[in-house]
Design an enzyme around this catalytic site. Structure first.
Site, PDB file in Angstrom:
ATOM      1  N   PRO A 154       1.878  -6.160  -2.122  1.00  0.00           N
ATOM      2  CA  PRO A 154       2.061  -7.002  -0.823  1.00  0.00           C
ATOM      3  C   PRO A 154       1.333  -8.192  -0.609  1.00  0.00           C
ATOM      4  O   PRO A 154       1.371  -9.001   0.044  1.00  0.00           O
ATOM      5  CB  PRO A 154       1.451  -5.872   0.201  1.00  0.00           C
ATOM      6  CG  PRO A 154       0.618  -5.051  -0.422  1.00  0.00           C
ATOM      7  CD  PRO A 154       1.339  -5.009  -2.060  1.00  0.00           C
ATOM      8  N   TYR A 174      -0.586   5.922 -14.200  1.00  0.00           N
ATOM      9  CA  TYR A 174      -1.698   5.002 -13.851  1.00  0.00           C
ATOM     10  C   TYR A 174      -3.006   5.327 -14.890  1.00  0.00           C
ATOM     11  O   TYR A 174      -3.389   6.441 -14.405  1.00  0.00           O
ATOM     12  CB  TYR A 174      -2.151   4.888 -12.634  1.00  0.00           C
ATOM     13  CG  TYR A 174      -1.077   4.124 -11.589  1.00  0.00           C
ATOM     14  CD1 TYR A 174      -0.053   3.559 -12.203  1.00  0.00           C
ATOM     15  CD2 TYR A 174      -1.231   4.422 -10.222  1.00  0.00           C
ATOM     16  CE1 TYR A 174       0.766   2.866 -11.284  1.00  0.00           C
ATOM     17  CE2 TYR A 174      -0.308   3.736  -9.420  1.00  0.00           C
ATOM     18  CZ  TYR A 174       0.859   3.134  -9.944  1.00  0.00           C
ATOM     19  OH  TYR A 174       1.747   2.649  -9.069  1.00  0.00           O
TER      20      TYR A 174
END
Length: 288
Positions: free
Chosen positions: A214, A64
């Site tokens: 999610p 990241y």
């Protein structure tokens, strides 16, 4: 809207106890997870707020940024509280175009584990997930060499626990024949239910299932049924979606990401929504 401050209780990953409501740090990097954040101090504030809320499960990866998110975590939180556990993943690099080319050969995995250790300021990584497949999802194929490399590093004391990300059920079984795993991290949400069977199978084994995206990821969840339940509960659709996940199975751990302290607190409160049996039945139909 009935909520709790930090919902879901706890789960045990091997010998590590974590809050089921955790935090995913991916969004702390720059646009498309490349480069530094526009608001460096704001990113540090989000990480510190997560710990203040009582979150003990932070998900990250040295890919990241690359390197940016792990360095932010170290700057914000090191020396780490004893209860805090940082989960990372290896198996992909970044290219100049922002892609995620696989990096699962033994040499690349060893370099990635060392980079995570260095940038997080740790001597041992609590949990390392092996990232499989590609940006489009899991792909069939043996993981023996790659997962065996991580098992070797575990044996050397550099990793406490192992897991998988973006994996097929067959790859989960193959990994478990090599070394124990404590979690599987795959794409899963209220509308994307391809792993229903795997969620239940892992629950029976005491293995955590950790949905990424999610809330739909780069394409937020949209459903008339979800909106209807949210309106009835005077809540946001995203809060309802998180609450549904926590109640879907006790082995589901949440790692929603955000770069906003206010949004972090909203997620934590929203996931504690009280869903009735009728609410859940209505929501279950979305991915059916």
């Amino acid at each position: 809207m009935e909520t709790t401050a930090l919902p879901g209780g706890t789960w045990t990953l091997g010998d590590l106890t974590v809050t089921r409501f955790g935090y995913g740090a991916m969004q702390l990097a720059g646009p498309w997870v490349m480069g530094p954040p526009a608001d460096h101090d704001g990113a540090l504030a989000v990480l510190r707020a997560a710990v203040e809320l009582g979150i003990t499960h932070i998900d990250t990866s040295d890919a990241y940024g690359p390197h940016i998110t792990n360095r932010l975590i170290r700057e914000a939180l090191h020396p780490y509280p004893g209860a805090l556990h940082i989960v990372t993943k290896v198996g992909a690099n970044r290219d100049p175009q922002g892609g995620w080319p696989p990096a699962r050969d033994p040499q690349s995995l060893r370099r990635a584990v060392q980079a995570n250790l260095d940038n997080l300021g740790l001597e041992v990584l609590d949990l390392v997930n092996l990232r499989l497949g590609n940006a489009e999802g899991p792909r069939a194929g043996s993981l023996a060499e790659a997962f065996g490399t991580l098992a070797e590093l575990q044996g050397q004391g550099l990793i406490r626990h192992l897991g998988l990300s973006n994996a097929t059920p067959e790859q989960v079984a193959e990994a478990q024949a090599i070394a124990p795993i404590v979690c599987v991290q795959n794409m899963y949400n209220l509308a994307y239910r391809h792993d229903d069977g795997l969620v239940d199978a892992l629950a029976g084994q005491g293995v955590a299932y950790v949905p990424f995206f999610p809330l739909g990821g780069f394409s937020p969840l949209q459903s008339s049924a979800l909106s209807a339940v949210a309106a009835r509960l005077e809540a946001t659709p995203m809060a309802v979606a998180l609450a549904w996940l926590l109640r879907r199975s006790p082995n589901i751990l949440l790692i929603p990401g955000t770069s906003s302290v206010a949004h972090l607190r909203e997620n934590a409160a929203g996931a504690g929504l009280s869903l009735s049996d009728d609410d859940r039945a209505e929501l279950d139909k979305i991915g059916g």
